[in-house]
Write a protein that holds these residues in place. Structure first.
Motif, short mmCIF file in Angstrom:
data_model
loop_
_atom_site.label_atom_id
_atom_site.label_comp_id
_atom_site.label_asym_id
_atom_site.label_seq_id
_atom_site.Cartn_x
_atom_site.Cartn_y
_atom_site.Cartn_z
N UNK A 1 12.27 42.98 -30.48
CA UNK A 1 13.31 42.13 -31.08
C UNK A 1 13.78 41.04 -30.13
N UNK A 2 13.35 41.10 -28.87
CA UNK A 2 13.84 40.13 -27.90
C UNK A 2 12.92 38.92 -27.84
N UNK B 1 15.26 39.11 -20.22
CA UNK B 1 16.38 39.98 -20.57
C UNK B 1 16.41 41.19 -19.64
N UNK C 1 13.94 48.80 -21.85
CA UNK C 1 14.41 48.73 -23.23
C UNK C 1 13.69 49.68 -24.18
N UNK D 1 9.92 50.24 -26.50
CA UNK D 1 9.12 49.42 -27.42
C UNK D 1 9.93 48.89 -28.61
N UNK D 2 10.80 49.74 -29.17
CA UNK D 2 11.51 49.34 -30.39
C UNK D 2 12.41 48.14 -30.14
N UNK D 3 13.03 48.11 -28.98
CA UNK D 3 13.97 47.03 -28.69
C UNK D 3 13.24 45.78 -28.20
#
Lengths: 350, 439, 357
Positions: C237-238, C244, C230, C232-234
């Motif tokens: 948010x998880x 995931x 994903x 780092x940025x995404x």
């Protein structure tokens, strides 16, 4: 004595365990398993959800289409659940089709993607697609076609890269990732229902943080796949005087930074097979022509992308080493428009 | 009274319950007859000696006439006894002879094993007579360190019980404990399980302390692996103590094949064990609780195969599993001539009729068949029975919690088996340590 | 030797159990680049503590931590170990609850959490009641059952990797060392249990080092798999990045659909064993200090733990409490080894006498 007490303890706990449970039990044949989820909006502003559900008993009809509306997607799905004969199990959904008027609204589309990612039932592996037609029409068109299965719509995307290199399948999690990514944008395939086959692939929409920026044709999409270092086999290209098949491709990217101006040199190696050619056409001519076409196509896309500040190639990823994490957040607006790409194509005969 | 050689022999064999020393008057001097009761037919041998005696003039001539292995050293005498010969020593110890005796009739009562069918190995099996059984071990394991203790236990009837172990291999602490437990037996021992209960309470446990085997080879292998072998009078089994998990998977007969083949056999047994435990549970879990695990095509296929079946997955599975266990039991009960009929009827009913009547799904029939075959791949009927029992709790858990239930049930089974010990030797240990061996 | 392998297996299992759920989230919050730096720093710190702990324990051969503290004086045992045991209750209950939440979202979205909680509690308490031998023996089998799944997860996730999602770089100066979250992070590496089983087997530091290397590599894998997939940025948010990441894997030739199922299965194995070790620890500590039957202690305290796990209302509070508890754990992880070391050094007059004799 002690052993006896342990035994009682076990008995008590076993009864407790046996008394609980029973919430998720539903036999597979008592479940309805939708395969495709279509999302659109009615004129009244409500969400309209369409499901394509395979029919197991009937021989003449492969699937049925069910719709429901609601203020949110969840409530629409819930309504379908209430009205359905069986329990609906959303865990096998493989494709999500979003209607274009929803997809063109950045806020709506972002919310949809976030919902799909957050939902425990709908798998984040399922693919996403956008359609310009009526979603219901696309999903129900499967019933008019001969020799198709209930899962045909999904199979359309899952042929494998060697069989249909243009098709760009994009799962939900990749779209979700692109919502947050500062260096890479994403292409979502565009489909419509076909006359003889179930679907027709029309190209891809380019999304930047959930906003549709551009629309690319299938052959342009293919070039992007090559540049993202996905191996491209089996692509057939027609040059007018000859047609060739790409048998192998590889790319090497080398980023550099001069006075805060990024530049990238890229070497694309393509191996081709000549399938047919007009009389008197030499290999050299074919190679030169192909090199010219690909370079022209690339610079054409790059120019469009730089104008709209959209990095579909993911070139920004290559600069992770050179530009600091915080600086890279502004990649699209500050660096990418000034990016110089030294693009060289080398074509070889097999 | 007794001379040096006799005393030496006596001390050598002091641990052996079946060793005998008989005094016999020959030509006005005493001679000693020595040997194993389990191997030598004493009355007949005595008669033989008397016959020879009549035809020989002196004691020396008697020795000459009896055998050509005379006046050998003590080691050879011991060896002779272990080989099952009769040893004769004169009163002063100066003369001795190793005589080929009338042997106990071991071979005639030896039959083929009924509960096991070994491939590529000796097909002798233990019989009912305890002396014959011990003799069979002695015949195959000629060493002085094989010790034999006899007991007579029980209240109403005194039942003969023999304990065999190899001195210097089996841990002394274990031997002492077992000896105490055997001596402490108060009530009658009628079945193997009553003997089993003497080794500690395991009334609600399906796993026995004892591993019953019919084959002398596995009994001897157990002895060599530092275990204890018990024989019960009129019981055609060697009872190996302690019973370990690996006895179910590894048999010494496997090693008659090259290593890679025996590895394959053992690996298949492990698969059989795991499949028996979790396969029916997995079917229920996947079909009724977690169908999302299936790939799309598989899910549609399974859904189609179950279309129109009125029973829930759990009910149909439990019904089929019980039915199959009933068939297995019925085949045992019936005379050999009727057994195949039941198999056939069962096969037709289960395989054809139930599927065609849409009472159970044909996928389930495949699963059940696989389980029946898998459960029979482990060694020992008793082991096969207990893993067939252990699949039920996992099945019930699976019907409630799906894959989570299968997984917790399986782990719980592992933990339960790991918690079992017999006389401080864990059921799941790989091997028993040799006496004096440190960790 | 066998027992050392078993202890190694328990060590890896406990670390994995703590490592899979909250650990990656914490790392992503601590730093945006160079995540490996944090993991290595935490690992080295842990290694130093283990070394001190081993040294301290070696002053007292064939004695476990409770014995040594009792030798120091009953007051010392009560002061040091009672809070430790109480914190273990909190840790056990919150750990099992956090795992339950993940397991529910993988397997049974409609089942209420208490049902699964009771099931898991029952099995781990049963194991703890059966004693250390059972725990160690079953650890080997659970290890054999879990490790192939861990490896399968790591290798199957490779198809979604994009190496460019991660910024390698080096963080200098390492500011995260001063962050309170780093202190919490330390609590995830629970090696304290090692000191309670030493009365039977002497531990060898070299072998522990090998196990530590395995654990660190696995931690790196746990943190980097979601990052590679994903970025780092995404990831921040998880809610549960590793889950995931597993869910995103789609292998077309494999007849099973969800890789996350395997993740769930391995979590069940890990949490059962980890919690049984925690309960067993509580039992032995309390038994030695207060002289009451250890199984009574285990049953009583596990009941309290069950109640705590049941009453925690929501996930964010749960994670907050879990972090506090692991912070407390980290405190004990510093105090107990140092106390042992100092006491051992002092009582032996600075000579490591016992070992040489």
């Amino acid at each position: 004595m002690k052993n006896n007490r342990l035994f009682q303890f076990i008995v008590v706990f076993l009864t407790v365990i046996l008394l609980c449970g029973c919430w998720d039990i539903k036999d597979i044949n008592k479940r309805t398993i939708p395969l495709v989820l279509g999302i659109s909006k009615t004129n009244g502003g409500e969400y309209k959800v369409t499901l394509q559900i395979p029919v197991l008993k009937n021989e003449s009809q492969v699937s049925k289409v069910v719709t429901g509306t609601g203020e949110t997607i969840t409530s629409a799905l819930g309504k379908i659940r209430t009205n359905s004969e069986n329990a609906i199990d959303y865990t096998q959904i493989r494709l999500i089709v979003v209607q274009n008027h929803l997809a063109h609204n950045q806020k709506e589309f972002t919310n949809i993607v976030k919902f799909l990612m957050g939902s425990e039932e709908i798998p984040s592996r399922s693919l996403m697609a956008i359609t310009d037609e009526n979603v219901e029409g696309v999903l129900s068109s499967i019933n008019d076609k001969l020799g198709v299965h209930a899962s045909s719509i999904y199979d359309f995307f899952n042929k494998g890269a060697d069989w249909a290199p243009e098709i760009f399948s994009t799962p939900v999690w990749e779209v979700y990732r692109s919502l947050f990514s500062s260096t890479k944008d994403i292409a979502v395939p565009l489909i419509r229902s076909g006359r003889n086959t179930v679907l027709i692939f029309e190209g891809s929409d380019i999304l930047k943080k959930g906003e549709i920026m551009d629309r690319l044709k299938p052959e342009e999409i293919q070039l992007i796949r090559v540049l993202q270092n996905k191996n491209e086999k089996g692509k057939i290209e027609s040059l007018g005087f000859a047609s060739i098949m790409v048998s192998n491709s590889s790319i090497r990217l080398k980023p550099s930074l001069n006075n805060d101006k990024p530049s990238l040199s890229s070497n694309l190696n393509i191996k081709i097979n000549v399938l047919e050619r007009n009389d008197g056409v030499t290999n050299k001519k074919i190679m030169e022509e192909l090199e010219r076409i690909i370079e022209e196509r690339f610079f054409h896309i790059l120019k469009r992308m730089q104008e709209s500040h959209t990095d579909i190639f993911g070139f920004g990823q290559e600069f992770q080493q050179l530009i600091s994490y915080n600086e890279l957040k502004n990649w699209r607006d500050e660096y990418f428009p000034d990016l110089k790409v030294n693009f060289e194509v080398e074509v070889n005969m097999e | 009274m007794r001379n040096k050689i006799v005393k030496e022999l006596e001390t050598t064999f002091s641990n052996q319950g079946d060793f005998f020393i008989e005094e016999e008057l020959v030509d006005k001097t005493t001679i000693f007859l020595m040997g194993f009761k389990t191997l030598v037919d004493l009355p007949k041998s005595k008669l033989y000696i008397q016959q020879i005696e009549d035809s020989s003039r002196s004691a020396k001539a008697l020795f000459m006439n009896l055998s050509n292995r005379i006046n050998v050293n003590t080691e050879q005498l011991i060896e002779g006894i272990l080989e099952g010969n009769l040893v004769i020593v004169s009163l002063d110890g100066k003369q001795n002879a190793v005589v080929n005796p009338f042997i106990q009739n071991l071979r005639s009562s030896v039959s083929e094993p009924k509960n096991e069918s070994p491939i590529q190995s000796s097909t002798d099996a233990f019989g009912d007579d305890i002396n014959t059984n011990v003799g069979m071990i002695r015949k195959r394991l000629t060493t002085t360190s094989l010790c034999h203790c006899s007991y007579q236990v029980g209240e109403l009837e005194k039942r003969k019980l023999s304990m065999l172990y190899i001195e210097g291999r089996t841990p002394n602490a274990l031997i002492e404990k077992v000896e105490q437990q055997l001596k402490g037996i108060k009530n009658d021992i009628e079945t193997i399980d009553e003997l089993n209960l003497q080794f500690g309470k395991r009334r609600f446990s399906p796993v026995s302390h004892l591993f019953a085997t019919e084959l002398p080879i596995s009994a001897i292998h157990a002895l060599k692996r530092n275990k204890i072998v018990l024989f019960l009078d009129n019981c055609p089994f060697a009872l190996v103590f302690p019973n370990l998990l690996w006895d179910m998977l590894f048999s010494i007969n496997d090693r008659n094949f090259p290593f890679i083949l025996s590895f394959m056999l053992r690996f298949f047994r492990v698969i059989g064990l795991v499949a028996t435990l979790i396969l029916p549970a997995l079917y229920v879990a996947l079909v009724s609780v977690n169908p999302e695990v299936f790939k799309l095509d598989l899910a549609l296929f399974v859904a189609k195969s179950r279309e129109g079946i009125p029973l829930t997955a759990f009910l149909e599975t439990i019904a089929m599993v019980v039915l199959v266990d009933l068939i297995l039991e019925a085949i045992v009960r019936l005379p050999k001539s009727v057994g195949p009929a039941i198999t056939m009827v069962g096969g037709i009913i289960l395989g054809q009729a139930m599927v065609e009547a849409k009472l159970v799904s044909n996928l389930l029939v495949i699963v059940i068949t696989a389980v029946v075959i898998a459960s029979s791949s482990v060694i020992g009927m008793q082991n096969s029975l207990y893993i067939r029992l252990l699949k039920y709790p996992i099945l019930i858990l699976a019907s409630l919690f799906g894959i989570l239930g299968v997984c917790t049930g399986f782990i719980f089974t592992i933990i339960y088996l790991a918690s079992l010990t017999s006389d401080d030797i864990p059921y799941m240990t790989f091997r028993i340590k040799k006496e004096g061996e440190i960790k | 030797m066998t027992q050392r392998i078993q202890i190694g297996a328990v060590f890896i299992i406990i670390h994995l159990s703590f490592g899979y759920v909250v650990y990656p989230n914490l790392i992503y919050m601590l730093t945006k680049t160079a995540h490996w730096e944090v993991i290595i720093c935490q690992g080295l710190l842990q290694l130093i503590l283990i070394w001190i702990y081993m040294k301290g324990l070696n002053y007292f051969p064939a004695q476990n931590v409770t014995d040594i503290f009792l030798k120091m004086g009953r007051w010392a045992a009560i002061i040091f170990l009672t809070p430790f045991a109480i914190n273990l209750i909190a840790l056990a209950s919150l750990n099992i609850r956090i795992h339950t939440e993940v397991i529910i979202s993988i397997f049974l979205p409609r089942t209420p959490y208490w049902a699964i909680l009771i099931l898991l509690f029952f099995i781990s308490v049963y194991t703890a009641l059966k004693g250390l031998g059972t725990i160690l023996r079953s650890a080997i089998f659970i290890f054999l059952f879990v490790i192939p799944l861990v490896v399968l997860n790591i290798f199957s996730s490779v198809i979604n990797f994009n190496i460019h999602n991660v910024t390698p770089g080096l963080n200098f100066p390492p500011k995260f060392l001063l962050d309170i979250k780093f202190f919490y992070l330390l609590g995830f590496s629970s090696f304290i249990f090692l000191g309670f089983i030493t009365s039977k087997t002497k531990l060898i530091f070299r072998q522990l080092l090998a196990v530590w290397v395995i654990v660190t590599v696995l931690f790196l894998a746990i943190v980097y798999i979601p990052l590679f997939i994903f970025g780092q940025d995404t990831v921040v948010t998880l809610k549960n990045p590793f889950l995931e990441a597993m869910d995103s894997i789609d292998i077309s030739w494999f007849s099973f659909n969800r890789q996350a199922i395997f993740f769930g299965v391995l979590l069940v194995g890990l949490v059962i064993l980890t919690n049984s070790v925690l309960f067993w620890l509580i039992g032995t500590i309390m038994q030695k200090i207060y002289r009451w039957n250890s199984s009574n202690w285990i049953i009583a305290f596990s009941f309290i733990a069950l109640l705590i796990a049941l009453v925690v209302p929501n996930k964010s509070l749960l994670e907050k409490y879990f972090l506090w508890s692991s912070g407390a754990q980290a405190l004990f992880m510093i105090i107990i080894p140092l106390a042992l070391f100092i006491y051992g050094f002092w009582s032996n007059g600075g000579v490591r006498g016992h070992e040489k004799q």
